[in-house]
Motif scaffolding. Structure first.
Motif, PDB file in Angstrom:
ATOM      1  N   UNK A   3      10.364   1.887  38.483  1.00  0.00           N
ATOM      2  CA  UNK A   3      10.905   2.745  39.531  1.00  0.00           C
ATOM      3  C   UNK A   3      10.242   2.415  40.869  1.00  0.00           C
ATOM      4  N   UNK A   4      11.066   2.251  41.908  1.00  0.00           N
ATOM      5  CA  UNK A   4      10.552   2.044  43.260  1.00  0.00           C
ATOM      6  C   UNK A   4       9.926   3.353  43.732  1.00  0.00           C
ATOM      7  N   UNK A   5       8.701   3.287  44.220  1.00  0.00           N
ATOM      8  CA  UNK A   5       8.028   4.491  44.697  1.00  0.00           C
ATOM      9  C   UNK A   5       8.680   5.043  45.959  1.00  0.00           C
ATOM     10  N   UNK A   6       9.355   4.199  46.703  1.00  0.00           N
ATOM     11  CA  UNK A   6       9.974   4.647  47.939  1.00  0.00           C
ATOM     12  C   UNK A   6      11.274   5.399  47.729  1.00  0.00           C
ATOM     13  N   UNK A   7      12.178   4.840  46.919  1.00  0.00           N
ATOM     14  CA  UNK A   7      13.508   5.448  46.807  1.00  0.00           C
ATOM     15  C   UNK A   7      13.811   6.008  45.421  1.00  0.00           C
ATOM     16  N   UNK A   8      13.011   5.672  44.419  1.00  0.00           N
ATOM     17  CA  UNK A   8      13.213   6.231  43.083  1.00  0.00           C
ATOM     18  C   UNK A   8      14.243   5.525  42.225  1.00  0.00           C
ATOM     19  N   UNK A   9      14.750   4.366  42.673  1.00  0.00           N
ATOM     20  CA  UNK A   9      15.718   3.621  41.864  1.00  0.00           C
ATOM     21  C   UNK A   9      15.017   2.452  41.178  1.00  0.00           C
ATOM     22  N   UNK A  10      15.755   1.800  40.296  1.00  0.00           N
ATOM     23  CA  UNK A  10      15.242   0.623  39.587  1.00  0.00           C
ATOM     24  C   UNK A  10      16.064  -0.590  40.009  1.00  0.00           C
ATOM     25  N   UNK A  11      15.449  -1.774  40.025  1.00  0.00           N
ATOM     26  CA  UNK A  11      16.179  -2.982  40.421  1.00  0.00           C
ATOM     27  C   UNK A  11      17.449  -3.210  39.603  1.00  0.00           C
ATOM     28  N   UNK A  12      17.416  -2.916  38.316  1.00  0.00           N
ATOM     29  CA  UNK A  12      18.585  -3.145  37.464  1.00  0.00           C
ATOM     30  C   UNK A  12      19.773  -2.284  37.875  1.00  0.00           C
ATOM     31  N   UNK A  13      19.513  -1.142  38.525  1.00  0.00           N
ATOM     32  CA  UNK A  13      20.608  -0.282  38.958  1.00  0.00           C
ATOM     33  C   UNK A  13      21.421  -0.925  40.072  1.00  0.00           C
ATOM     34  N   UNK A  65      21.533  -4.491  40.425  1.00  0.00           N
ATOM     35  CA  UNK A  65      21.899  -5.845  40.016  1.00  0.00           C
ATOM     36  C   UNK A  65      23.190  -5.822  39.205  1.00  0.00           C
ATOM     37  N   UNK A  66      24.265  -6.332  39.795  1.00  0.00           N
ATOM     38  CA  UNK A  66      25.566  -6.319  39.129  1.00  0.00           C
ATOM     39  C   UNK A  66      25.575  -7.167  37.869  1.00  0.00           C
ATOM     40  N   UNK A  67      24.705  -8.186  37.792  1.00  0.00           N
ATOM     41  CA  UNK A  67      24.629  -9.025  36.596  1.00  0.00           C
ATOM     42  C   UNK A  67      24.010  -8.271  35.425  1.00  0.00           C
ATOM     43  N   UNK A  68      23.287  -7.181  35.721  1.00  0.00           N
ATOM     44  CA  UNK A  68      22.686  -6.366  34.666  1.00  0.00           C
ATOM     45  C   UNK A  68      23.479  -5.074  34.449  1.00  0.00           C
ATOM     46  N   UNK A  69      24.707  -5.034  34.957  1.00  0.00           N
ATOM     47  CA  UNK A  69      25.540  -3.856  34.784  1.00  0.00           C
ATOM     48  C   UNK A  69      25.358  -2.813  35.863  1.00  0.00           C
ATOM     49  N   UNK A  70      24.592  -3.146  36.887  1.00  0.00           N
ATOM     50  CA  UNK A  70      24.367  -2.214  37.985  1.00  0.00           C
ATOM     51  C   UNK A  70      25.520  -2.223  38.980  1.00  0.00           C
ATOM     52  N   UNK A  71      25.426  -1.350  39.943  1.00  0.00           N
ATOM     53  CA  UNK A  71      26.456  -1.223  40.966  1.00  0.00           C
ATOM     54  C   UNK A  71      25.772  -1.168  42.320  1.00  0.00           C
ATOM     55  N   UNK A  72      26.019  -2.166  43.128  1.00  0.00           N
ATOM     56  CA  UNK A  72      25.395  -2.272  44.444  1.00  0.00           C
ATOM     57  C   UNK A  72      25.717  -1.075  45.338  1.00  0.00           C
ATOM     58  N   UNK A  73      26.807  -0.401  45.055  1.00  0.00           N
ATOM     59  CA  UNK A  73      27.240   0.732  45.878  1.00  0.00           C
ATOM     60  C   UNK A  73      27.170   2.060  45.117  1.00  0.00           C
ATOM     61  N   UNK A  74      26.303   2.148  44.124  1.00  0.00           N
ATOM     62  CA  UNK A  74      26.192   3.358  43.305  1.00  0.00           C
ATOM     63  C   UNK A  74      25.509   4.505  44.043  1.00  0.00           C
ATOM     64  N   UNK A  75      24.763   4.194  45.080  1.00  0.00           N
ATOM     65  CA  UNK A  75      24.030   5.230  45.806  1.00  0.00           C
ATOM     66  C   UNK A  75      24.499   5.292  47.255  1.00  0.00           C
ATOM     67  N   UNK A  76      24.399   6.457  47.815  1.00  0.00           N
ATOM     68  CA  UNK A  76      24.686   6.690  49.221  1.00  0.00           C
ATOM     69  C   UNK A  76      23.426   7.292  49.828  1.00  0.00           C
ATOM     70  N   UNK A  77      22.996   6.762  50.967  1.00  0.00           N
ATOM     71  CA  UNK A  77      21.798   7.285  51.619  1.00  0.00           C
ATOM     72  C   UNK A  77      22.061   8.685  52.154  1.00  0.00           C
ATOM     73  N   UNK A  78      21.080   9.542  52.002  1.00  0.00           N
ATOM     74  CA  UNK A  78      21.193  10.912  52.494  1.00  0.00           C
ATOM     75  C   UNK A  78      19.847  11.312  53.071  1.00  0.00           C
TER      76      UNK A  78
END
Length: 100
Positions: A40-50, A52-65
């Protein structure tokens, strides 16, 4: 697994099947959980795999708020009062409840 880590017990004991000894499966689960939490990234709380589209992730899964935390604001304001230079090394500002 988070509860197992907090109580320092094997997963099989939590599930009511173990006698309190760590099995190979318990150790594998604990190591997998540790790797998962460390990713988990300490800054934003996500993981790199989330991302990475090659690992089933979605580059646009999150919206900044944005949001304002009054506690963080107070810490930053107090940090501005700490003198710069060698005397500021290791100075940390934290919050504690007001004593009444």
């Amino acid at each position: 697994m988070e509860l197992c880590a907090a109580y320092r017990i094997p997963h099989s004991q939590l599930m009511g099947a173990g006698a309190g000894r760590w099995t190979a499966l318990d150790r594998a689960k604990a190591l997998a959980h540790l790797a998962f939490t460390r990713a988990v990234c300490e800054g934003c709380g996500t993981r790199p795999a989330e991302w990475d589209e090659q690992q089933g992730g979605d580059r646009f899964a999150y919206v900044a708020q944005s949001h304002r935390c009054l506690g963080c604001e107070l810490v930053e304001m107090e940090q501005e009062q700490v003198p710069q230079g060698p005397e500021a090394r290791g100075v940390k500002i934290g919050l504690r409840p007001r004593q009444e």
